[in-house]
Design a protein around this motif. Structure first.
Motif, PDB file in Angstrom:
ATOM      1  N   THR A 108       0.831  -1.208   0.000  1.00  0.00           N
ATOM      2  CA  THR A 108       0.000   0.000   0.000  1.00  0.00           C
ATOM      3  C   THR A 108       0.866   1.259   0.000  1.00  0.00           C
ATOM      4  OG1 THR A 108      -1.744  -1.161   1.212  1.00  0.00           O
ATOM      5  CG2 THR A 108      -1.825   1.245   1.212  1.00  0.00           C
ATOM      6  N   ASN A 109       1.917   1.235   0.791  1.00  0.00           N
ATOM      7  CA  ASN A 109       2.833   2.377   0.832  1.00  0.00           C
ATOM      8  C   ASN A 109       3.498   2.601  -0.520  1.00  0.00           C
ATOM      9  OD1 ASN A 109       2.245   2.877   3.516  1.00  0.00           O
ATOM     10  ND2 ASN A 109       3.989   1.685   4.295  1.00  0.00           N
ATOM     11  N   ALA A 110       3.859   1.510  -1.176  1.00  0.00           N
ATOM     12  CA  ALA A 110       4.482   1.622  -2.500  1.00  0.00           C
ATOM     13  C   ALA A 110       3.504   2.250  -3.495  1.00  0.00           C
ATOM     14  CB  ALA A 110       4.921   0.257  -2.985  1.00  0.00           C
ATOM     15  N   LYS A 111       2.259   1.838  -3.422  1.00  0.00           N
ATOM     16  CA  LYS A 111       1.232   2.401  -4.295  1.00  0.00           C
ATOM     17  C   LYS A 111       1.080   3.899  -4.059  1.00  0.00           C
ATOM     18  CE  LYS A 111      -3.760   2.257  -5.043  1.00  0.00           C
ATOM     19  NZ  LYS A 111      -5.048   1.636  -4.614  1.00  0.00           N
ATOM     20  N   ASN A 112       1.076   4.308  -2.777  1.00  0.00           N
ATOM     21  CA  ASN A 112       0.936   5.729  -2.441  1.00  0.00           C
ATOM     22  C   ASN A 112       2.101   6.547  -2.961  1.00  0.00           C
ATOM     23  OD1 ASN A 112      -1.487   5.232  -1.139  1.00  0.00           O
ATOM     24  ND2 ASN A 112      -0.533   4.963   0.874  1.00  0.00           N
ATOM     25  N   VAL A 113       3.306   5.947  -2.933  1.00  0.00           N
ATOM     26  CA  VAL A 113       4.486   6.651  -3.449  1.00  0.00           C
ATOM     27  C   VAL A 113       4.322   6.926  -4.939  1.00  0.00           C
ATOM     28  CG1 VAL A 113       6.950   6.441  -3.943  1.00  0.00           C
ATOM     29  CG2 VAL A 113       6.074   5.801  -1.701  1.00  0.00           C
ATOM     30  N   ILE A 114       3.827   5.944  -5.687  1.00  0.00           N
ATOM     31  CA  ILE A 114       3.627   6.121  -7.129  1.00  0.00           C
ATOM     32  C   ILE A 114       2.576   7.196  -7.399  1.00  0.00           C
ATOM     33  CG2 ILE A 114       2.867   4.986  -9.247  1.00  0.00           C
ATOM     34  CD1 ILE A 114       3.974   2.378  -8.149  1.00  0.00           C
ATOM     35  N   LEU A 115       1.456   7.145  -6.686  1.00  0.00           N
ATOM     36  CA  LEU A 115       0.391   8.139  -6.879  1.00  0.00           C
ATOM     37  C   LEU A 115       0.869   9.541  -6.533  1.00  0.00           C
ATOM     38  CD1 LEU A 115      -2.690   6.170  -5.465  1.00  0.00           C
ATOM     39  CD2 LEU A 115      -2.091   6.579  -7.870  1.00  0.00           C
ATOM     40  N   GLN A 116       1.651   9.646  -5.457  1.00  0.00           N
ATOM     41  CA  GLN A 116       2.180  10.944  -5.053  1.00  0.00           C
ATOM     42  C   GLN A 116       3.107  11.507  -6.127  1.00  0.00           C
ATOM     43  OE1 GLN A 116       1.371  12.850  -2.604  1.00  0.00           O
ATOM     44  NE2 GLN A 116       2.948  14.412  -2.898  1.00  0.00           N
ATOM     45  N   LYS A 117       3.916  10.633  -6.706  1.00  0.00           N
ATOM     46  CA  LYS A 117       4.831  11.072  -7.768  1.00  0.00           C
ATOM     47  C   LYS A 117       4.058  11.541  -8.992  1.00  0.00           C
ATOM     48  CE  LYS A 117       8.821  11.607  -9.764  1.00  0.00           C
ATOM     49  NZ  LYS A 117       9.756  12.681  -9.323  1.00  0.00           N
ATOM     50  N   ILE A 118       2.988  10.830  -9.327  1.00  0.00           N
ATOM     51  CA  ILE A 118       2.165  11.228 -10.474  1.00  0.00           C
ATOM     52  C   ILE A 118       1.549  12.608 -10.236  1.00  0.00           C
ATOM     53  CG2 ILE A 118       0.048  10.701 -11.752  1.00  0.00           C
ATOM     54  CD1 ILE A 118       0.700   7.745 -11.392  1.00  0.00           C
ATOM     55  N   ARG A 119       1.053  12.841  -9.022  1.00  0.00           N
ATOM     56  CA  ARG A 119       0.466  14.155  -8.700  1.00  0.00           C
ATOM     57  C   ARG A 119       1.523  15.254  -8.771  1.00  0.00           C
ATOM     58  NH1 ARG A 119      -2.824  11.054  -5.007  1.00  0.00           N
ATOM     59  NH2 ARG A 119      -1.211  11.241  -3.394  1.00  0.00           N
ATOM     60  N   GLU A 120       2.715  14.971  -8.258  1.00  0.00           N
ATOM     61  CA  GLU A 120       3.796  15.963  -8.291  1.00  0.00           C
ATOM     62  C   GLU A 120       4.189  16.294  -9.724  1.00  0.00           C
ATOM     63  OE1 GLU A 120       7.006  14.453  -6.006  1.00  0.00           O
ATOM     64  OE2 GLU A 120       6.014  14.725  -4.057  1.00  0.00           O
ATOM     65  N   GLU A 121       4.287  15.272 -10.552  1.00  0.00           N
ATOM     66  CA  GLU A 121       4.649  15.492 -11.954  1.00  0.00           C
ATOM     67  C   GLU A 121       3.572  16.275 -12.685  1.00  0.00           C
ATOM     68  OE1 GLU A 121       7.434  14.819 -13.802  1.00  0.00           O
ATOM     69  OE2 GLU A 121       8.317  14.431 -11.835  1.00  0.00           O
ATOM     70  N   GLU A 122       2.319  15.986 -12.348  1.00  0.00           N
ATOM     71  CA  GLU A 122       1.215  16.705 -12.978  1.00  0.00           C
ATOM     72  C   GLU A 122       1.252  18.185 -12.600  1.00  0.00           C
ATOM     73  OE1 GLU A 122      -3.635  16.207 -13.547  1.00  0.00           O
ATOM     74  OE2 GLU A 122      -2.555  15.012 -12.076  1.00  0.00           O
ATOM     75  N   ARG A 123       1.514  18.473 -11.324  1.00  0.00           N
ATOM     76  CA  ARG A 123       1.629  19.874 -10.888  1.00  0.00           C
ATOM     77  C   ARG A 123       2.820  20.549 -11.558  1.00  0.00           C
ATOM     78  NH1 ARG A 123       0.224  17.841  -5.590  1.00  0.00           N
ATOM     79  NH2 ARG A 123       2.433  17.785  -5.063  1.00  0.00           N
ATOM     80  N   LYS A 124       3.918  19.813 -11.679  1.00  0.00           N
ATOM     81  CA  LYS A 124       5.118  20.380 -12.303  1.00  0.00           C
ATOM     82  C   LYS A 124       4.870  20.705 -13.770  1.00  0.00           C
ATOM     83  CE  LYS A 124       9.983  19.387 -13.258  1.00  0.00           C
ATOM     84  NZ  LYS A 124      11.059  18.365 -13.185  1.00  0.00           N
ATOM     85  N   VAL A 125       4.189  19.803 -14.465  1.00  0.00           N
ATOM     86  CA  VAL A 125       3.874  20.031 -15.880  1.00  0.00           C
ATOM     87  C   VAL A 125       2.987  21.266 -16.033  1.00  0.00           C
ATOM     88  CG1 VAL A 125       2.597  19.121 -17.856  1.00  0.00           C
ATOM     89  CG2 VAL A 125       4.185  17.646 -16.608  1.00  0.00           C
ATOM     90  N   LEU A 126       1.970  21.402 -15.177  1.00  0.00           N
ATOM     91  CA  LEU A 126       1.083  22.568 -15.237  1.00  0.00           C
ATOM     92  C   LEU A 126       1.845  23.854 -14.948  1.00  0.00           C
ATOM     93  CD1 LEU A 126      -2.235  21.377 -13.529  1.00  0.00           C
ATOM     94  CD2 LEU A 126      -1.923  22.100 -15.900  1.00  0.00           C
ATOM     95  N   PHE A 127       2.710  23.795 -13.939  1.00  0.00           N
ATOM     96  CA  PHE A 127       3.484  24.987 -13.596  1.00  0.00           C
ATOM     97  C   PHE A 127       4.379  25.400 -14.764  1.00  0.00           C
ATOM     98  CE2 PHE A 127       7.481  26.820 -12.055  1.00  0.00           C
ATOM     99  CZ  PHE A 127       7.010  27.957 -11.431  1.00  0.00           C
ATOM    100  N   ASP A 128       5.095  24.440 -15.348  1.00  0.00           N
ATOM    101  CA  ASP A 128       5.980  24.757 -16.478  1.00  0.00           C
ATOM    102  C   ASP A 128       5.193  25.307 -17.656  1.00  0.00           C
ATOM    103  OD1 ASP A 128       8.121  23.877 -15.005  1.00  0.00           O
ATOM    104  OD2 ASP A 128       8.174  21.874 -15.897  1.00  0.00           O
ATOM    105  N   GLN A 129       4.007  24.744 -17.878  1.00  0.00           N
ATOM    106  CA  GLN A 129       3.177  25.179 -18.993  1.00  0.00           C
ATOM    107  C   GLN A 129       2.747  26.632 -18.850  1.00  0.00           C
ATOM    108  OE1 GLN A 129      -0.344  22.804 -19.565  1.00  0.00           O
ATOM    109  NE2 GLN A 129      -1.273  24.239 -21.008  1.00  0.00           N
ATOM    110  N   PHE A 130       2.275  27.008 -17.662  1.00  0.00           N
ATOM    111  CA  PHE A 130       1.780  28.370 -17.470  1.00  0.00           C
ATOM    112  C   PHE A 130       2.889  29.348 -17.104  1.00  0.00           C
ATOM    113  CE2 PHE A 130      -2.177  26.007 -17.137  1.00  0.00           C
ATOM    114  CZ  PHE A 130      -3.018  26.801 -17.899  1.00  0.00           C
ATOM    115  N   TYR A 131       3.987  28.843 -16.548  1.00  0.00           N
ATOM    116  CA  TYR A 131       5.126  29.733 -16.286  1.00  0.00           C
ATOM    117  C   TYR A 131       5.674  30.265 -17.605  1.00  0.00           C
ATOM    118  CZ  TYR A 131       9.470  31.522 -14.334  1.00  0.00           C
ATOM    119  OH  TYR A 131      10.506  32.340 -13.968  1.00  0.00           O
ATOM    120  N   GLY A 132       5.608  29.419 -18.645  1.00  0.00           N
ATOM    121  CA  GLY A 132       6.038  29.861 -19.967  1.00  0.00           C
ATOM    122  C   GLY A 132       5.113  30.902 -20.566  1.00  0.00           C
ATOM    123  N   LYS A 133       3.881  31.005 -20.049  1.00  0.00           N
ATOM    124  CA  LYS A 133       2.918  31.987 -20.542  1.00  0.00           C
ATOM    125  C   LYS A 133       2.867  33.235 -19.671  1.00  0.00           C
ATOM    126  CE  LYS A 133      -0.059  28.574 -22.785  1.00  0.00           C
ATOM    127  NZ  LYS A 133      -1.406  27.983 -22.877  1.00  0.00           N
TER     128      LYS A 133
END
Length: 409
Positions: A108-133
């Motif tokens: 379960t902990n391993a699963k949470n680590v993967i989900l947390q990483k996906i959320r972090e990457e999603e936030r990072k992608v959004l930030f990079d996208q709008f920071y460029g704008k």
């Protein structure tokens, strides 16, 4: 299972723009976390995931010893010999660990680590996208009102249009599409926080860049903008191509280009003037649509004295001083405007003297100020002025008729 994993990563990469490499790293880190939760430590363990097939292995490096005191870090010589007779005391043996041995909590902990990483990457992608704008214009939809602030939906995230950045004369309704200027993009734990504006002068500049090809390509340059949001904007333009009319390019055929921008700004008036390096000429242009008799500009003090015809004084000043105020912001000069009568009373203006018509540097010729084909020679100008004065004197003598003759008539 490995095929399903790779297919899921491909979908995730397309939909959320998250790289597969980041997810592979997250899987490796999650398995290490599971090892640590299961064995209590994972300092000697490594996880490798095959990027092509999706196969993975967990390997623990154990030291060969006589007596095993730490089964996680050590292995007995007899056990090592079962793997290979070549192992001796002090050697390191790589042991494969089956992940199916991990407990439910570790999984379960391993699963949470993967989900947390996906959320972090999603936030990072959004930030990079709008920071460029940042410092650019984007189109959004009015979502909801948060007190006096407004939430603007930009697609994958929302932006904040604060009360200070709203045009007071504009009224926004939910689902309305508007263009906003991106002021700032902040990275937070909940995703990017985006602040937008409808009042910033750069909004007008970006709208001209999107609407006018010559501005976008750099043929026409926007040299300055002065804006009172919701009411009026003055913009100074300059053409780098002598064959291109800067003002005409911005206005467009039958005003099509500027009207599109005016409609986007909900009827805000836009004055487009020609930029001129000579401050006197620039100030005269900036006071448009008012006509100017002469301008004397002090480049050191950044002040200018302007004389306009009596009937043009109110137009030059504008409603509540708006025209003069915007002209001052656009040029960077403190402008003192007087009517012709006021200037004559104060002694600042006597008549149309060529020397006082413009104050400019010697490096500029008269052709540059009066325009090609309209060159005025100072001597001719003086002769014309004297002839006009004589005609005025003759007229006055003709009008002065003796009272006796008047009574007889």
């Amino acid at each position: 299972m490995n095929t399903e994993l790779l297919e899921s990563l491909d979908i995730l990469e397309k939909e959320k723009n998250i790289s597969k490499e980041a997810i592979f790293e997250a899987i490796e880190n999650s398995l290490l976390t599971a090892c640590k939760n299961h064995f209590g430590k994972a300092d000697n363990m490594t996880v490798n995931v095959n990027r092509e097939t999706g196969d993975f292995e967990v390997v623990a490096a154990k030291t060969v010893v006589d007596v095993v005191e730490d089964p996680v870090m050590e292995i007995s010589l007899s056990e090592a010999k079962l793997i290979s007779n070549s192992y001796e005391l002090g050697d390191t043996v790589n042991i494969n660990i089956e992940s199916k041995e991990f407990g439910r909590i570790a999984t379960t902990n391993a699963k949470n680590v993967i989900l947390q990483k996906i959320r972090e990457e999603e936030r990072k992608v959004l930030f990079d996208q709008f920071y460029g704008k940042e410092k650019d214009v984007v189109t959004g939809v009015v979502q909801r009102f948060m007190g006096k602030n407004i939430s603007i939906n930009l697609g994958k995230t929302d932006a904040i249009l604060s009360e200070n950045e709203q045009v007071k004369s504009e009224h926004y309704t939910p689902t309305e599409r508007i263009k906003v200027y991106v002021l700032e993009v902040k990275d937070t734990s909940r995703g990017p926080k985006i602040f937008v504006s409808r009042t910033h002068p750069e909004l007008v500049k970006r709208l001209f860049e999107s609407e006018v090809t010559e501005v976008r390509e750099g043929i026409v340059e926007i040299k300055g903008i002065a804006r009172e949001a919701g009411s009026r904007t003055k913009i100074a333009v300059y053409s780098n191509d002598p064959d291109v009319d800067a003002v005409g390019a911005c206005v467009g055929l039958n005003g099509s280009r500027v009207n599109a921008i005016v409609n986007e700004l909900h009827g805000e008036k836009i004055d487009i003037i020609n930029w001129n390096e000579n401050p006197a000429m620039l100030i005269e242009n900036a006071l448009s649509p008012a006509k100017v008799i002469y301008v004397i500009a002090d480049a050191d003090e950044k002040t200018a004295n302007v004389v306009v015809p009596d009937y043009q004084l109110s137009l030059a000043i504008g409603k509540e001083g708006q025209n003069a105020r915007l002209a001052a912001r656009l040029t960077g000069y403190k402008i003192d405007i007087k009517s012709e009568s006021q200037a004559k009373e104060s002694g600042d203006f006597i008549g149309y003297n060529e020397e006082d018509y413009y104050e400019y540097d010697e490096e500029y010729s008269d052709e540059e100020y009066y325009g090609e084909g309209d060159y005025l020679d100072p001597d001719d100008f003086e002769e014309e002025y004297e002839e006009a004065a004589e005609e005025t004197d003759d007229t006055e003598e003709y009008i002065e008729v003796p009272e006796s003759e008047t009574s007889e008539e």
